[in-house]
Design a protein around this motif. Structure first.
Motif, short mmCIF file in Angstrom:
data_model
loop_
_atom_site.label_atom_id
_atom_site.label_comp_id
_atom_site.label_asym_id
_atom_site.label_seq_id
_atom_site.Cartn_x
_atom_site.Cartn_y
_atom_site.Cartn_z
N LEU A 123 -3.52 -42.01 1.48
CA LEU A 123 -2.45 -41.60 0.57
C LEU A 123 -1.36 -42.66 0.52
O LEU A 123 -0.89 -43.03 -0.56
N GLN A 124 -0.97 -43.17 1.69
CA GLN A 124 0.09 -44.16 1.75
C GLN A 124 -0.33 -45.46 1.06
O GLN A 124 0.45 -46.06 0.30
N SER A 125 -1.55 -45.90 1.33
CA SER A 125 -2.02 -47.17 0.76
C SER A 125 -2.19 -47.09 -0.75
O SER A 125 -1.70 -47.94 -1.50
N VAL A 126 -2.91 -46.06 -1.21
CA VAL A 126 -3.14 -45.90 -2.64
C VAL A 126 -1.82 -45.61 -3.35
O VAL A 126 -1.58 -46.12 -4.45
N GLY A 127 -0.96 -44.82 -2.72
CA GLY A 127 0.34 -44.52 -3.30
C GLY A 127 1.16 -45.78 -3.50
O GLY A 127 1.82 -45.95 -4.54
N TYR A 128 1.12 -46.68 -2.51
CA TYR A 128 1.87 -47.94 -2.65
C TYR A 128 1.32 -48.76 -3.82
O TYR A 128 2.10 -49.26 -4.65
N VAL A 129 0.01 -48.91 -3.90
CA VAL A 129 -0.59 -49.73 -4.96
C VAL A 129 -0.31 -49.11 -6.33
O VAL A 129 0.06 -49.80 -7.29
N LEU A 130 -0.47 -47.78 -6.43
CA LEU A 130 -0.23 -47.11 -7.71
C LEU A 130 1.25 -47.23 -8.11
O LEU A 130 1.57 -47.50 -9.28
N GLY A 131 2.14 -47.08 -7.13
CA GLY A 131 3.55 -47.22 -7.42
C GLY A 131 3.91 -48.64 -7.85
O GLY A 131 4.74 -48.84 -8.75
N LEU A 132 3.28 -49.62 -7.22
CA LEU A 132 3.53 -51.01 -7.59
C LEU A 132 3.05 -51.28 -9.01
O LEU A 132 3.73 -51.97 -9.80
N MET A 133 1.89 -50.73 -9.37
CA MET A 133 1.38 -50.88 -10.73
C MET A 133 2.33 -50.21 -11.74
O MET A 133 2.55 -50.72 -12.84
N TRP A 134 2.88 -49.08 -11.36
CA TRP A 134 3.83 -48.37 -12.22
C TRP A 134 5.09 -49.21 -12.45
O TRP A 134 5.56 -49.36 -13.58
N LEU A 135 5.61 -49.79 -11.39
CA LEU A 135 6.79 -50.64 -11.49
C LEU A 135 6.53 -51.85 -12.39
O LEU A 135 7.31 -52.15 -13.30
N PHE A 136 5.44 -52.54 -12.12
CA PHE A 136 5.13 -53.75 -12.89
C PHE A 136 4.86 -53.43 -14.35
O PHE A 136 5.34 -54.14 -15.25
N SER A 137 4.07 -52.40 -14.62
CA SER A 137 3.71 -52.10 -16.01
C SER A 137 4.93 -51.69 -16.83
O SER A 137 5.08 -52.10 -17.99
N LEU A 138 5.82 -50.91 -16.24
CA LEU A 138 7.03 -50.53 -16.97
C LEU A 138 7.90 -51.75 -17.26
O LEU A 138 8.43 -51.90 -18.37
N ALA A 139 8.06 -52.61 -16.26
CA ALA A 139 8.87 -53.82 -16.47
C ALA A 139 8.27 -54.70 -17.55
O ALA A 139 8.98 -55.31 -18.36
N LEU A 140 6.93 -54.78 -17.57
CA LEU A 140 6.25 -55.68 -18.52
C LEU A 140 6.18 -55.13 -19.93
O LEU A 140 5.65 -55.79 -20.83
N VAL A 141 6.72 -53.92 -20.16
CA VAL A 141 6.88 -53.46 -21.54
C VAL A 141 7.72 -54.46 -22.33
O VAL A 141 7.49 -54.70 -23.52
N ASP A 142 8.66 -55.11 -21.65
CA ASP A 142 9.48 -56.15 -22.26
C ASP A 142 8.89 -57.54 -22.07
O ASP A 142 9.58 -58.55 -22.32
N SER A 149 -5.92 -33.69 -0.39
CA SER A 149 -6.99 -33.77 0.61
C SER A 149 -7.21 -35.16 1.19
O SER A 149 -8.01 -35.33 2.12
N ALA A 150 -6.53 -36.15 0.69
CA ALA A 150 -6.74 -37.53 1.17
C ALA A 150 -6.28 -37.68 2.61
O ALA A 150 -5.37 -36.97 3.07
N ARG A 151 -6.90 -38.62 3.32
CA ARG A 151 -6.37 -38.98 4.63
C ARG A 151 -5.00 -39.61 4.44
O ARG A 151 -4.73 -40.25 3.42
N TRP A 152 -4.16 -39.45 5.46
CA TRP A 152 -2.77 -39.89 5.30
C TRP A 152 -2.67 -41.39 5.02
O TRP A 152 -1.92 -41.81 4.15
N TRP A 153 -3.43 -42.20 5.75
CA TRP A 153 -3.34 -43.65 5.53
C TRP A 153 -3.83 -44.02 4.14
O TRP A 153 -3.33 -44.97 3.52
#
Length: 463
Positions: free
Chosen positions: A91-110, A85-89
């Protein structure tokens, strides 16, 4: 009834194939003593963890483990529902931030090393980028330094890619971001653009509802384990950007399509000058044009892409001269001892490891839809979809992504390391997940998240 039963079992068949492939790929080498050389062993006792280009390194917790679990929980419990139900912009903005957090957190396991160790390795780009003086001289002598026995031979990654990949890191060095940690952060920030760009393409082609369905799987992909700090994730973002522009060109009104198409060609041409494997993304380009039912962007985009390639040739680097030299270096090295009898299917196991096993469930559902699109009418009605424009778009794009990896695999130019090499194709294949039933998507997302965490916690990967 048999047709309905087969329709229900189809995703299970795909998932089962993925898990069997992965289990066999890990088990066969140690059980048989088969040396398949995922990477060069560092000692006689170093067996690695084929098919992965890495080693077993189980760890209970790392600095990024708890943040990664929290991001996964937010993604499964909230984001997957909110995107509907989110507005498209938003979805894109939150999706980018959430994806960036996912990338960083997985990398920082090491720890911080998870962001710096890859690009800081001598086989990567940064060490060579720091030594670059004249760009003109670099381009004129680039091919001369590709053979492994040449004076001043390039390390593995610069030798294995056209010069625009190296020039990206030269630029980072010259603006003061040439440290391995800083460059790793920049690469990760770019990598997080992949999901929004792919979603933009799908929406432009008239499949917004299906884009919303698949958004959590693209944003929180298991491939994030290999995307953070991997230059191939940058290539993936460039390819996705070019395809998003091409979709705009194919659907734009009036003369604006010319500008969109030209921009698409320039970006896709830049991708070709970053990776010798990216010409395969042309198959996805064709899927975009077929979906849009418009061929008018093709000559404009092709000419613009050709101008990029010719521009590099005039500056001193000819793609068509470099590729045969790379081929010779590739087969003179570890590729010659990597047995095709293992890697032809081991690479497919790596696709399941990197993109997540649920993608194979999506591919299994995709196959009968491709057959239906091709005019195979004898399929049971439960296996034939309602051919909406949205479903057609997703089927064509996902099928093109699958075809990319099939061509790469059969050509044998992809033998091992495809957990990163195939990153540009994985988001398009992941679109097939949108075709799965709602219950499969709900619990499948949780499975993908757990899979990503397990891979990160169990292995020390080389990317």
């Amino acid at each position: 009834m048999p047709g309905r039963l087969l329709a229900r079992r189809t995703p299970w068949i795909g998932l089962g194939v993925a898990l069997v492939l992965v289990a066999a790929a890990f088990a066969v080498p140690p059980l048989t003593g088969w040396q398949v050389y995922a990477r060069a062993p560092r000692s006689a006792s170093d067996l690695g963890a084929p098919p992965l280009h890495g080693v077993w390194d189980p760890k209970l917790f790392g600095p990024g483990t708890i943040p990664a679990i929290l991001v996964a929980w937010v993604g499964w419990r909230w984001f997957a529902r909110w995107v509907v139900s989110a507005r498209w912009w938003q979805l894109q903005s939150v999706g980018y931030v959430l994806g960036l957090m996912w990338l960083f957190s997985l990398a920082l396991v090491d720890g911080p090393e998870g962001l710096s160790r890859v690009l800081g390795h001598s086989s990567e780009y940064l060490e060579s980028a720091r030594d670059v003086g004249s760009i003109g001289s670099l381009l004129h002598h680039y091919v001369d330094r590709m053979p492994i026995d040449s004076p001043g031979a390039w390390p593995t990654q610069p030798a294995g890619h056209p010069p625009l990949a190296l020039l990206l890191f030269v630029a980072l060095v010259r603006v003061g971001l040439g440290g391995s940690l800083a460059a790793g952060c920049v690469v990760t920030v770019i990598a997080a653009l992949v999901a929004p760009l792919v979603l933009s393409t799908v929406r432009t082609l008239g499949a917004e509802d299906l884009a919303r369905r698949v958004a959590p799987f693209l944003v929180l992909t298991p491939a994030a384990v290999f995307m953070a700090v991997s230059a191939d994730a940058v290539f993936s973002a460039v390819a996705a950007g070019g395809l998003a522009l091409l979709a705009r060109g194919a659907t734009a009104q009036r003369l604006t399509w010319v500008g969109w198409s030209a921009a698409a060609g320039l970006v896709l041409g830049a991708g070709v000058m970053m990776s010798y494997g990216l010409p395969l993304i042309g198959l996805v380009c064709l899927a975009v044009l077929v979906t849009a039912r418009s061929w008018r962007p093709l000559p404009v985009a092709a000419l613009a892409a050709l101008l990029v390639v010719i521009g590099f040739a005039l500056a001193g680097f000819s793609w068509w001269e470099a590729y045969p030299v790379l081929h010779d270096r590739y087969w003179a090295g570890v590729a010659a001892v990597r047995p095709a009898a293992y890697w032809m299917w081991g690479d497919l196991a790596l696709l399941a490891i990197s993109a997540g096993p649920l993608v194979y469930a999506g591919i299994a559902v995709l196959v009968p839809r491709v057959r239906g699109l091709a005019g195979v009418h004898h399929l049971h009605h439960d296996l034939r979809p309602a051919w909406t424009p949205a479903a057609r778009a997703v089927v064509l794009l996902a099928a093109a992504g699958v075809l990319c990896v099939v061509v790469a695999d059969v050509s044998r130019m992809s033998k091992a390391e495809v957990e990163r090499i195939w990153l540009p194709f994985m988001p398009w294949i992941t679109l097939a997940v949108a075709l799965l039933p709602q219950k499969w998507r709900r619990w499948g997302l949780l499975g993908q998240l757990v899979w990503a965490l397990a891979v990160q916690q169990l292995f020390y990967t080389s990317w």
